[in-house]
Design a protein around this motif. Structure first.
Motif, PDB file in Angstrom:
ATOM      1  N   UNK A  45      41.472  30.727  66.046  1.00  0.00           N
ATOM      2  CA  UNK A  45      41.546  30.201  64.469  1.00  0.00           C
ATOM      3  C   UNK A  45      40.524  31.036  64.125  1.00  0.00           C
ATOM      4  N   UNK A  46      40.873  32.035  62.658  1.00  0.00           N
ATOM      5  CA  UNK A  46      39.793  32.161  62.145  1.00  0.00           C
ATOM      6  C   UNK A  46      40.032  31.855  60.597  1.00  0.00           C
ATOM      7  N   UNK A  47      38.791  31.802  59.992  1.00  0.00           N
ATOM      8  CA  UNK A  47      38.534  30.699  58.872  1.00  0.00           C
ATOM      9  C   UNK A  47      37.965  31.148  57.559  1.00  0.00           C
ATOM     10  N   UNK A  48      38.371  31.644  56.556  1.00  0.00           N
ATOM     11  CA  UNK A  48      37.529  32.101  55.498  1.00  0.00           C
ATOM     12  C   UNK A  48      37.172  30.991  53.701  1.00  0.00           C
ATOM     13  N   UNK A  49      36.282  31.670  53.639  1.00  0.00           N
ATOM     14  CA  UNK A  49      35.718  30.329  51.766  1.00  0.00           C
ATOM     15  C   UNK A  49      35.845  31.352  51.437  1.00  0.00           C
ATOM     16  N   UNK A  50      36.800  31.546  49.917  1.00  0.00           N
ATOM     17  CA  UNK A  50      36.204  32.271  49.093  1.00  0.00           C
ATOM     18  C   UNK A  50      35.523  31.171  48.080  1.00  0.00           C
ATOM     19  N   UNK A  51      34.057  31.847  47.862  1.00  0.00           N
ATOM     20  CA  UNK A  51      33.190  31.067  46.230  1.00  0.00           C
ATOM     21  C   UNK A  51      33.837  31.829  45.256  1.00  0.00           C
ATOM     22  N   UNK A  52      34.085  33.250  44.843  1.00  0.00           N
ATOM     23  CA  UNK A  52      33.834  33.910  43.918  1.00  0.00           C
ATOM     24  C   UNK A  52      34.409  33.617  42.847  1.00  0.00           C
ATOM     25  N   UNK A  53      33.718  33.185  41.604  1.00  0.00           N
ATOM     26  CA  UNK A  53      34.546  32.506  40.358  1.00  0.00           C
ATOM     27  C   UNK A  53      36.047  33.325  40.556  1.00  0.00           C
ATOM     28  N   UNK A  54      35.854  34.639  40.030  1.00  0.00           N
ATOM     29  CA  UNK A  54      36.847  35.074  39.005  1.00  0.00           C
ATOM     30  C   UNK A  54      37.861  34.961  40.218  1.00  0.00           C
ATOM     31  N   UNK A  55      37.883  35.464  41.741  1.00  0.00           N
ATOM     32  CA  UNK A  55      38.821  35.619  42.771  1.00  0.00           C
ATOM     33  C   UNK A  55      39.672  34.603  42.561  1.00  0.00           C
ATOM     34  N   UNK A  56      38.997  32.845  42.644  1.00  0.00           N
ATOM     35  CA  UNK A  56      39.677  31.887  43.018  1.00  0.00           C
ATOM     36  C   UNK A  56      40.156  31.321  41.468  1.00  0.00           C
ATOM     37  N   UNK A  57      39.734  31.852  39.997  1.00  0.00           N
ATOM     38  CA  UNK A  57      40.074  31.587  38.870  1.00  0.00           C
ATOM     39  C   UNK A  57      41.263  31.988  39.408  1.00  0.00           C
ATOM     40  N   UNK A  58      41.677  33.551  39.518  1.00  0.00           N
ATOM     41  CA  UNK A  58      42.718  34.563  39.665  1.00  0.00           C
ATOM     42  C   UNK A  58      44.259  33.812  40.533  1.00  0.00           C
ATOM     43  N   UNK A  59      43.395  33.330  41.858  1.00  0.00           N
ATOM     44  CA  UNK A  59      44.058  32.911  42.628  1.00  0.00           C
ATOM     45  C   UNK A  59      45.087  30.900  42.386  1.00  0.00           C
ATOM     46  N   UNK A  60      44.212  30.655  42.142  1.00  0.00           N
ATOM     47  CA  UNK A  60      44.663  29.285  41.060  1.00  0.00           C
ATOM     48  C   UNK A  60      45.618  29.521  39.993  1.00  0.00           C
ATOM     49  N   UNK A  61      44.958  30.218  39.556  1.00  0.00           N
ATOM     50  CA  UNK A  61      45.978  30.643  38.159  1.00  0.00           C
ATOM     51  C   UNK A  61      47.569  31.527  38.336  1.00  0.00           C
ATOM     52  N   UNK A  62      47.402  32.022  39.323  1.00  0.00           N
ATOM     53  CA  UNK A  62      49.195  33.088  39.427  1.00  0.00           C
ATOM     54  C   UNK A  62      49.410  32.665  40.569  1.00  0.00           C
ATOM     55  N   UNK A  63      51.070  32.376  40.898  1.00  0.00           N
ATOM     56  CA  UNK A  63      51.749  32.156  41.898  1.00  0.00           C
ATOM     57  C   UNK A  63      51.406  32.483  43.432  1.00  0.00           C
ATOM     58  N   UNK A  64      51.185  31.437  44.224  1.00  0.00           N
ATOM     59  CA  UNK A  64      50.624  31.117  44.720  1.00  0.00           C
ATOM     60  C   UNK A  64      51.207  32.031  46.237  1.00  0.00           C
ATOM     61  N   UNK A  65      52.265  32.636  45.855  1.00  0.00           N
ATOM     62  CA  UNK A  65      53.356  33.365  47.280  1.00  0.00           C
ATOM     63  C   UNK A  65      52.378  34.452  46.784  1.00  0.00           C
ATOM     64  N   UNK A  66      51.810  35.344  45.716  1.00  0.00           N
ATOM     65  CA  UNK A  66      51.501  36.453  45.932  1.00  0.00           C
ATOM     66  C   UNK A  66      49.716  36.562  46.467  1.00  0.00           C
TER      67      UNK A  66
END
Length: 87
Positions: free
Chosen positions: A49-70
């Motif tokens: 199992x490989x796990x990663x945590x993204x904290x970069x605010x710009x990237x988190x915002x983009x992921x949460x605001x766009x279609x999660x399938x992308x």
């Protein structure tokens, strides 16, 4: 007629992130949101199992605001833009 209900192997609640690797397909990326972070996980061909945590605010915002399938393409664009690819 049977309907297959998909259970997400990666979930979060107020207590943290919960993993169910037995429900994961190998080499498939899973994600969930916890606090101001995106948690990524996948099970490789050796069942690690490989796990990663993204904290970069710009990237988190983009992921949460766009279609999660992308999410794959969002991550690829970010890697290209920030020159994170290994040379």
């Amino acid at each position: 007629m049977f309907v297959k209900i998909m259970v997400n192997p990666l979930t979060s609640d107020k207590d943290g992130v919960k993993f169910k690797p037995e429900l994961m397909e190998k080499e498939k990326l899973y994600y969930c949101f916890f606090k101001d972070k995106v948690i990524l996980a996948y099970k490789d061909n050796q069942d690690f199992l490989n796990c990663y945590e993204i904290e970069e605010p710009e990237l988190v915002q983009k992921i949460t605001s766009e279609n999660h399938e992308n999410i794959d393409s969002i991550l690829e664009d970010y890697i290209e833009k920030t020159n994170l690819k290994s040379k």
